[in-house]
Design an enzyme around this catalytic site. Structure first.
Site, PDB file in Angstrom:
ATOM      1  N   HIS A  30       0.837  -1.204   0.000  1.00  0.00           N
ATOM      2  CA  HIS A  30       0.000   0.000   0.000  1.00  0.00           C
ATOM      3  C   HIS A  30       0.868   1.249   0.000  1.00  0.00           C
ATOM      4  CE1 HIS A  30      -2.696  -3.135   1.418  1.00  0.00           C
ATOM      5  NE2 HIS A  30      -3.691  -2.370   1.049  1.00  0.00           N
ATOM      6  N   HIS A 265      -4.640   4.260  -2.641  1.00  0.00           N
ATOM      7  CA  HIS A 265      -4.594   3.442  -1.432  1.00  0.00           C
ATOM      8  C   HIS A 265      -3.646   2.238  -1.560  1.00  0.00           C
ATOM      9  CE1 HIS A 265      -6.180   1.093   1.953  1.00  0.00           C
ATOM     10  NE2 HIS A 265      -6.146   0.090   1.105  1.00  0.00           N
ATOM     11  N   GLU A 411     -16.415  -6.523  24.804  1.00  0.00           N
ATOM     12  CA  GLU A 411     -15.579  -7.728  24.814  1.00  0.00           C
ATOM     13  C   GLU A 411     -14.406  -7.617  23.852  1.00  0.00           C
ATOM     14  OE1 GLU A 411     -18.890  -7.766  24.328  1.00  0.00           O
ATOM     15  OE2 GLU A 411     -19.653  -8.601  26.205  1.00  0.00           O
ATOM     16  N   HIS A 473     -26.831 -18.223  24.677  1.00  0.00           N
ATOM     17  CA  HIS A 473     -25.785 -18.127  25.693  1.00  0.00           C
ATOM     18  C   HIS A 473     -25.085 -19.460  25.955  1.00  0.00           C
ATOM     19  CE1 HIS A 473     -27.485 -14.244  26.205  1.00  0.00           C
ATOM     20  NE2 HIS A 473     -26.823 -13.972  27.312  1.00  0.00           N
TER      21      HIS A 473
HETATM   22  C1  LIG Z   1     -10.726  -5.603   9.806  1.00  0.00           C
HETATM   23  C2  LIG Z   1     -10.264  -5.279   8.424  1.00  0.00           C
HETATM   24  N1  LIG Z   1     -11.161  -5.172   7.437  1.00  0.00           N
HETATM   25  C3  LIG Z   1     -10.757  -4.910   6.179  1.00  0.00           C
HETATM   26  C4  LIG Z   1      -9.429  -4.754   5.893  1.00  0.00           C
HETATM   27  C5  LIG Z   1      -8.970  -4.521   4.447  1.00  0.00           C
HETATM   28  N2  LIG Z   1      -8.522  -3.108   4.308  1.00  0.00           N
HETATM   29  C6  LIG Z   1      -7.233  -2.770   4.395  1.00  0.00           C
HETATM   30  S1  LIG Z   1      -7.003  -1.128   4.291  1.00  0.00           S
HETATM   31  C7  LIG Z   1      -8.662  -0.849   4.115  1.00  0.00           C
HETATM   32  C8  LIG Z   1      -9.197   0.537   3.972  1.00  0.00           C
HETATM   33  C9  LIG Z   1      -8.614   1.419   4.996  1.00  0.00           C
HETATM   34  O1  LIG Z   1      -8.942   2.751   4.782  1.00  0.00           O
HETATM   35  P1  LIG Z   1      -8.134   3.855   5.556  1.00  0.00           P
HETATM   36  O2  LIG Z   1      -7.958   3.487   6.948  1.00  0.00           O
HETATM   37  O3  LIG Z   1      -8.782   5.151   5.260  1.00  0.00           O
HETATM   38  O4  LIG Z   1      -6.693   3.771   4.920  1.00  0.00           O
HETATM   39  P2  LIG Z   1      -6.106   4.624   3.749  1.00  0.00           P
HETATM   40  O5  LIG Z   1      -6.987   4.394   2.573  1.00  0.00           O
HETATM   41  O6  LIG Z   1      -6.111   6.015   4.187  1.00  0.00           O
HETATM   42  O7  LIG Z   1      -4.733   4.033   3.563  1.00  0.00           O
HETATM   43  C10 LIG Z   1      -9.365  -2.041   4.129  1.00  0.00           C
HETATM   44  C11 LIG Z   1     -10.833  -2.140   3.988  1.00  0.00           C
HETATM   45  C12 LIG Z   1      -8.521  -4.873   6.962  1.00  0.00           C
HETATM   46  N3  LIG Z   1      -7.208  -4.743   6.784  1.00  0.00           N
HETATM   47  N4  LIG Z   1      -8.957  -5.092   8.207  1.00  0.00           N
END
Ligand SMILES: Cc1ncc(C[n+]2csc(CCOP(=O)(O)OP(=O)(O)O)c2C)c(N)n1
Length: 664
Positions: A30, A265, A411, A473
């Site tokens: 990324h 991204h 939790e 539960h």
């Molecule tokens: C729990 C989870 N869900 C989905 C992802 C896949 N994922 C990685 S980055 C991202 C988007 C993140 O957006 P942002 O925090 O705004 O990052 P930026 O685009 O600014 O780098 C997703 C959906 C992940 N890493 N973790």
């Protein structure tokens, strides 16, 4: 010393170059965050944070957590420039086999990586846990004369982290607890993965955090002077609140073809990198770090070293003045456990007919006395989980030394916070809820297992024996579902002494987490088995609980509340029946073959397993010739004993199944 914006701008450019080259070489990764937050990285690692690359474990370092773990090249670039043992060769091997630069940051794999992140929101929870631990450390180790702990926890999180529920749980907890040592930097760039952030969010995040009880600051994240001023204001705030910095940035800055959009991204910008590197003023040489920048960081390390040595002086004086505290701190840092832990737990009276949660409550007291750095907590269920450390009080803003944490009904937040306490490196965290809600915690439990954190989960109400609360539960698949997580020990003790063994095993473990699955309902105590056999047996995962008196014919395996049925059945069935108690399959599978074969002789193929839960996992122990008594359906709402009987978890059923094997 003033901020050298000229050199640090160059450092930001070099860091951008490293991220571009690494993502290009890996053809994956990324780019958006490393490019967008480069100036933030320059101010933090080039000026604001206290750390020392030559001693990455320094206990009073500021903790920097990259919650937006997908932006891992941000962290690797800055760790490299700062002088951690992350050489350029490792940056060149970004995302390759056995490199120090895995796809997402992994604790223990790369010096300077404070927590394993990638599942969004986790790092926020971990940071809150670190802030709790830092407050506890201040309260328990600082003295009037000497301050040895005064570090900050700094977390960089994006829209993704802050959209996650886990981050909201943890952030609200931090606001309530007034954790003013936490600085949460929100990389606000209007972009997520699929799209512009406005397609999935319209809240006013700053207001949300204000409502949680944070001081909120907003700043242009590319203006280094302004960012530093904001950071310093946050660091020195006297409001007693956690700090939230909205850092407005342009995602992918440096690759104009994609910057500011979701295309920035991931790795889509790679094809423009060669041209855009030039525009940034970078030479053709890939993985380039300018001499001015490396000289600057060499000088900066000198500044940091001086700060570190000043601290060492204070630390030495503190140690000399407080030998007992110093010895205690060492036990925390080195994860030392009293060798005689199990024998410090008094034997239970022979007439104890109590639930294993109640036994756990009694066991926790001597364990926490023997291990003063053990911390407990419950997600609003102390009244049921019974894991309050009675010699101590609540952790709260007025009592930072308290060893009992009221997590509220959070939790998942709780489990990420427990991980954060463990990452911080001094305290031994444990936390409690109903076992069925382990699913709410699973992502954090998985990460504790991956990061080898010694966290203990005290999860109660472990089967349909819960009774009247009904199937919502009543765990049926939960115990087996947890057992499949690598490096997690799941212990389901069958009586009070096995519970003592389970707690001793859990708190003695230092290379991974342990989950204790305890009953709501009372169980008989197995007085026929010597106390030390039961306790020691748990540490081995399985042991012979009832030995055959004649030629061994059939083995009955059982865990937890079903141990009683196996033993009762064996007594009815006569000579050739052996009962093997299996409180922890993972521990048993770690024993050598000789022990495993001694307990479960391979030649004996007539085997029956009983557990009040799904059956699949037991085939590995009973084989295709064996039979399993379990519950491959959801439970039912009725008194627990009735549900157990209705679903076949009875002594009579064990007797019948063993007889059916004999007849076959
Ligand atoms: C729990 C989870 N869900 C989905 C992802 C896949 N994922 C990685 S980055 C991202 C988007 C993140 O957006 P942002 O925090 O705004 O990052 P930026 O685009 O600014 O780098 C997703 C959906 C992940 N890493 N973790």
């Amino acid at each position: 010393m003033a901020l050298n914006t000229k050199i640090l701008s160059q450092a930001a450019t070099d860091a951008r170059g490293l991220a571009m080259d690494a993502v290009q070489a890996a053809a994956s990764g990324h780019l958006g965050l490393p490019l967008g937050a480069a100036e933030v990285g320059a101010v933090l690692f080039g000026y604001a944070l206290s750390y020392l690359p030559e001693d990455p474990g320094w206990i009073n370092r500021d903790r920097f957590v990259l919650s937006a773990g997908h932006g891992s090249m941000f962290l690797y670039s800055w760790l490299h420039l700062a002088g951690y043992d992350v050489p350029l060769d490792e940056i060149k091997r970004f995302r390759q086999l056995h490199s120090k630069t895995p796809g997402h940051p992994e604790f223990g794999e790369t010096p300077g990586v404070e927590s394993t992140t990638g599942p969004l929101g986790q790092g926020v929870g971990n940071s809150v846990g670190m802030a709790v631990a830092a407050k506890m450390a201040e309260a328990r180790f600082n003295t009037k004369e000497h301050t040895i702990f005064n570090h900050k926890i700094v977390c960089l999180a994006g829209d993704g982290c802050l959209q996650e529920g886990i981050a909201s749980e943890a952030a609200a907890f931090a606001g309530h607890q007034k954790l003013d040592n936490l600085i949460l930097i929100y990389d606000s760039n209007d972009v997520t993965l699929d799209a512009m952030a406005k397609l999935s969010q319209s809240e006013d995040t700053a207001e949300r955090f204000r409502a949680y009880g944070y001081d909120v600051h907003t700043v242009n994240g590319h203006d280094m002077e302004a960012f530093l001023a904001t950071y310093e204001a946050a660091k020195h705030a006297t409001t007693g609140k956690p700090q939230f910095i909205v850092s407005r940035t342009l995602i992918g800055k440096g690759i104009p073809e994609v910057a500011g959009t979701q295309k920035a991204h991931g790795e889509a910008g790679v094809k423009f990198v060669d041209a855009d590197r030039k525009a940034l003023g970078l030479p053709d040489e890939k993985f380039y770090v300018s001499k001015e920048v490396s000289d600057y960081f060499a000088t900066h390390r000198g500044v940091l070293k001086k700060r570190y040595l000043d601290w060492q002086e204070t630390f030495s004086a503190w140690k000399a003045a407080n030998p007992e505290l110093a010895a205690l701190l060492q036990t925390g840092i080195h994860h030392e456990v009293p060798k005689d832990l199990v024998s410090r737990i008094p034997a239970f009276p022979q007439d104890s007919k109590i639930a294993t949660r109640k036994a756990g409550s009694e066991v926790l007291q001597p364990v926490s006395e023997a291990m003063p750095l053990v911390i407990g907590g419950s997600a609003d269920l102390y009244g049921s989980t019974l894991n309050y450390i009675q010699s101590d009080k609540d952790f709260n803003p007025e009592n930072r030394a308290g060893r009992n944490i009221r997590f509220g009904i959070r939790e998942h937040g709780m489990c990420a916070i427990l991980n954060g306490i463990a990452y911080h490196g001094i305290f031994r965290p444990s936390g409690a809820t109903f076992l069925v809600f382990a699913d709410y915690c699973r992502a954090s439990i998985r990460l504790a297992s991956l990061a080898k954190l010694p966290v203990v989960y005290i999860f109660t109400h472990d089967s349909v024996g819960v009774g009247e609360d009904g199937p919502t539960h009543q765990p049926v698949e939960t115990v087996s579902g947890l057992r499949v997580i690598p490096n997690l020990d799941v212990i389901r003790p069958g009586d009070p002494e096995e519970t003592a063994g389970a707690f001793a095993a859990a708190f003695s473990r230092t290379d991974g987490p342990t989950l204790l699955a305890l009953t709501r309902q009372a169980l008989p105590i197995q007085n026929d088995i010597p106390v030390d056999v039961r306790r020691e047996g748990v540490s081995k995962g399985a042991y012979i609980a009832h030995k055959e008196t004649g030629k061994l014919d059939t083995i009955v395996l059982a865990t937890g509340s079903e141990l009683q049925h196996a033993i009762n059945a064996a007594k009815q069935l006569g000579d050739g029946i052996r009962v093997v108690s299996v409180p922890c399959t993972e521990r048993f599978l770690r024993q050598d073959a000789a022990y495993r074969d001694e307990v479960l002789p391979p030649a004996v193929r007539k085997r029956v397993a009983i557990e009040a839960g799904v059956t699949n996992l037991w085939y590995q122990f009973v084989g295709l010739d064996g039979k399993i008594i379990g519950i491959d359906r959801f439970g039912m709402s009725a008194p627990g004993g009735k549900v157990m009987t209705e679903l076949g978890i009875t002594t009579e059923h064990v007797v019948a199944v063993v007889k059916s094997l004999a007849a076959a």
